[in-house]
Design a protein around this motif. Structure first.
Motif, PDB file in Angstrom:
ATOM      1  N   ARG A  91       0.833  -1.211   0.000  1.00 45.28           N
ATOM      2  CA  ARG A  91       0.000   0.000   0.000  1.00 45.28           C
ATOM      3  C   ARG A  91       0.861   1.253   0.000  1.00 45.28           C
ATOM      4  O   ARG A  91       0.551   2.235  -0.691  1.00 45.28           O
ATOM      5  CB  ARG A  91      -0.945  -0.012   1.199  1.00 45.28           C
ATOM      6  N   ARG A  94       2.263   1.739  -3.447  1.00 43.87           N
ATOM      7  CA  ARG A  94       1.192   2.214  -4.335  1.00 43.87           C
ATOM      8  C   ARG A  94       0.961   3.710  -4.158  1.00 43.87           C
ATOM      9  O   ARG A  94       0.910   4.466  -5.143  1.00 43.87           O
ATOM     10  CB  ARG A  94      -0.092   1.448  -4.025  1.00 43.87           C
ATOM     11  N   HIS A 183      -6.357  -8.732 -17.044  1.00 46.87           N
ATOM     12  CA  HIS A 183      -5.607  -7.636 -16.439  1.00 46.87           C
ATOM     13  C   HIS A 183      -4.800  -6.879 -17.493  1.00 46.87           C
ATOM     14  O   HIS A 183      -4.749  -5.642 -17.481  1.00 46.87           O
ATOM     15  CB  HIS A 183      -4.669  -8.163 -15.359  1.00 46.87           C
ATOM     16  N   MET A 215      -3.407   2.185  -9.826  1.00 43.83           N
ATOM     17  CA  MET A 215      -4.428   1.645  -8.931  1.00 43.83           C
ATOM     18  C   MET A 215      -4.983   0.322  -9.438  1.00 43.83           C
ATOM     19  O   MET A 215      -5.224  -0.604  -8.657  1.00 43.83           O
ATOM     20  CB  MET A 215      -5.549   2.664  -8.750  1.00 43.83           C
ATOM     21  N   GLN A 216      -5.206   0.220 -10.751  1.00 47.18           N
ATOM     22  CA  GLN A 216      -5.687  -1.041 -11.312  1.00 47.18           C
ATOM     23  C   GLN A 216      -4.704  -2.172 -11.046  1.00 47.18           C
ATOM     24  O   GLN A 216      -5.088  -3.279 -10.651  1.00 47.18           O
ATOM     25  CB  GLN A 216      -5.910  -0.895 -12.818  1.00 47.18           C
ATOM     26  N   ASN A 219      -4.714  -3.075  -7.311  1.00 41.70           N
ATOM     27  CA  ASN A 219      -5.920  -3.814  -6.923  1.00 41.70           C
ATOM     28  C   ASN A 219      -5.875  -5.250  -7.427  1.00 41.70           C
ATOM     29  O   ASN A 219      -6.278  -6.181  -6.719  1.00 41.70           O
ATOM     30  CB  ASN A 219      -7.161  -3.105  -7.472  1.00 41.70           C
ATOM     31  N   CYS A 220      -5.378  -5.434  -8.648  1.00 46.07           N
ATOM     32  CA  CYS A 220      -5.267  -6.789  -9.203  1.00 46.07           C
ATOM     33  C   CYS A 220      -4.289  -7.618  -8.383  1.00 46.07           C
ATOM     34  O   CYS A 220      -4.548  -8.772  -8.049  1.00 46.07           O
ATOM     35  CB  CYS A 220      -4.818  -6.715 -10.663  1.00 46.07           C
ATOM     36  N   SER A 222      -3.450  -7.118  -5.233  1.00 45.63           N
ATOM     37  CA  SER A 222      -4.025  -7.348  -3.910  1.00 45.63           C
ATOM     38  C   SER A 222      -5.021  -8.504  -3.936  1.00 45.63           C
ATOM     39  O   SER A 222      -5.018  -9.365  -3.046  1.00 45.63           O
ATOM     40  CB  SER A 222      -4.705  -6.077  -3.420  1.00 45.63           C
ATOM     41  N   ARG A 223      -5.875  -8.538  -4.981  1.00 41.85           N
ATOM     42  CA  ARG A 223      -6.841  -9.647  -5.093  1.00 41.85           C
ATOM     43  C   ARG A 223      -6.123 -10.971  -5.267  1.00 41.85           C
ATOM     44  O   ARG A 223      -6.522 -11.988  -4.687  1.00 41.85           O
ATOM     45  CB  ARG A 223      -7.792  -9.398  -6.269  1.00 41.85           C
TER      46      ARG A 223
END
Length: 246
Positions: A91, A94, A183, A215-216, A219-220, A222-223
């Motif tokens: 984080r 990022r 992605h 951010m994309q 987030n990818c 992180s998932r």
């Protein structure tokens, strides 16, 4: 053999002996930033030297510098592993990237020339080809080149140096998501917006598009880590640990 575990790491070109360690350092550093290593990947000095066509002494010297930057963790005098990041560190990286890369994109938009337009558009085309082919290694390398070229146009070397430090830490993590075709195509939408903003000399749009791209990707990742159950237990690179190669 450890050299077989390297991710598309090419041998070095012919080197001048006096500058070999510096060139090994830059080659390995670029490879880390471009996602040619995986987090936690185990390597040896001898394996790296064989893969690069360099001497173990030059590799050892380059690795000392990279260890100080948090890129590698040494297990003993000859074995090492690529660093990984905790959730909190991911984080932080990022957020730092959003702030710094957004600023560089804004500055680049106001400094673009026709030559820059052509170079960035060419890199975008290569990036689209890699995404269409779902060629993860080629995509990661070209993505690195695409962003670096844009940020070089901003003419802010101190800020770019800070950005490259964060790339050094996050780069290996993107090996985990690069094979995901969905992605790659989502990322290409953001890259198209970045290119359009630069060609139109629209600084706010350039910042927004770069932010969306970062951010994309975050987030990818992180998932992926959540689904794999490894986001809370990955190793954290330690700096200046005793036992680095002498």
């Amino acid at each position: 053999m450890e050299s077989r575990n390297l991710i598309a790491l090419l041998p070095l070109p012919s080197l001048v002996r006096d500058s070999m360690a510096d060139q090994v350092y830059r080659h390995l550093r670029d490879g880390l930033m471009a996602g040619r290593f995986a987090p936690g990947q185990k390597l040896t000095i001898r394996g790296l030297a064989e893969a690069l066509g360099s001497s173990p002494t030059s590799v050892r010297e380059a690795l000392r510098r990279l260890q100080a930057e948090g890129a590698f963790e040494f297990r003993d005098s000859a074995r090492l592993s690529v660093g990984s990041l905790s959730e909190a560190q991911l984080r932080d990286v990022r957020d730092a990237r959003v702030a710094l890369e957004g600023l560089l994109a804004e500055r680049a938009a106001s400094r673009m020339t026709r030559v820059d337009d052509a170079e960035v558009a060419q890199l975008y085309g290569r990036l689209q080809s890699a995404a269409d082919a779902v060629n993860g290694p080629a995509y990661l390398w070209t993505n690195f080149a695409f962003h670096r070229r844009i940020y070089q146009i901003a003419q802010a070397p101190a800020i770019l140096g800070a950005v490259e430090h964060f790339w050094l830490l996050i780069g290996p993590c993107f090996v985990l998501v690069a094979p995901d075709a969905a992605h790659l195509q989502r990322s290409m939408d953001a890259h198209r917006q970045i290119l359009d903003a630069l060609l139109n000399r629209d600084a706010p749009a350039a910042r927004a598009a770069v932010t969306d791209d970062i951010m994309q990707a975050a987030n990818c990742l992180s998932r992926f880590l959540d689904n794999a159950g490894i986001g809370r237990s990955v190793a954290v690179p330690r700096r200046g640990r005793a036992g680095a190669p002498a």
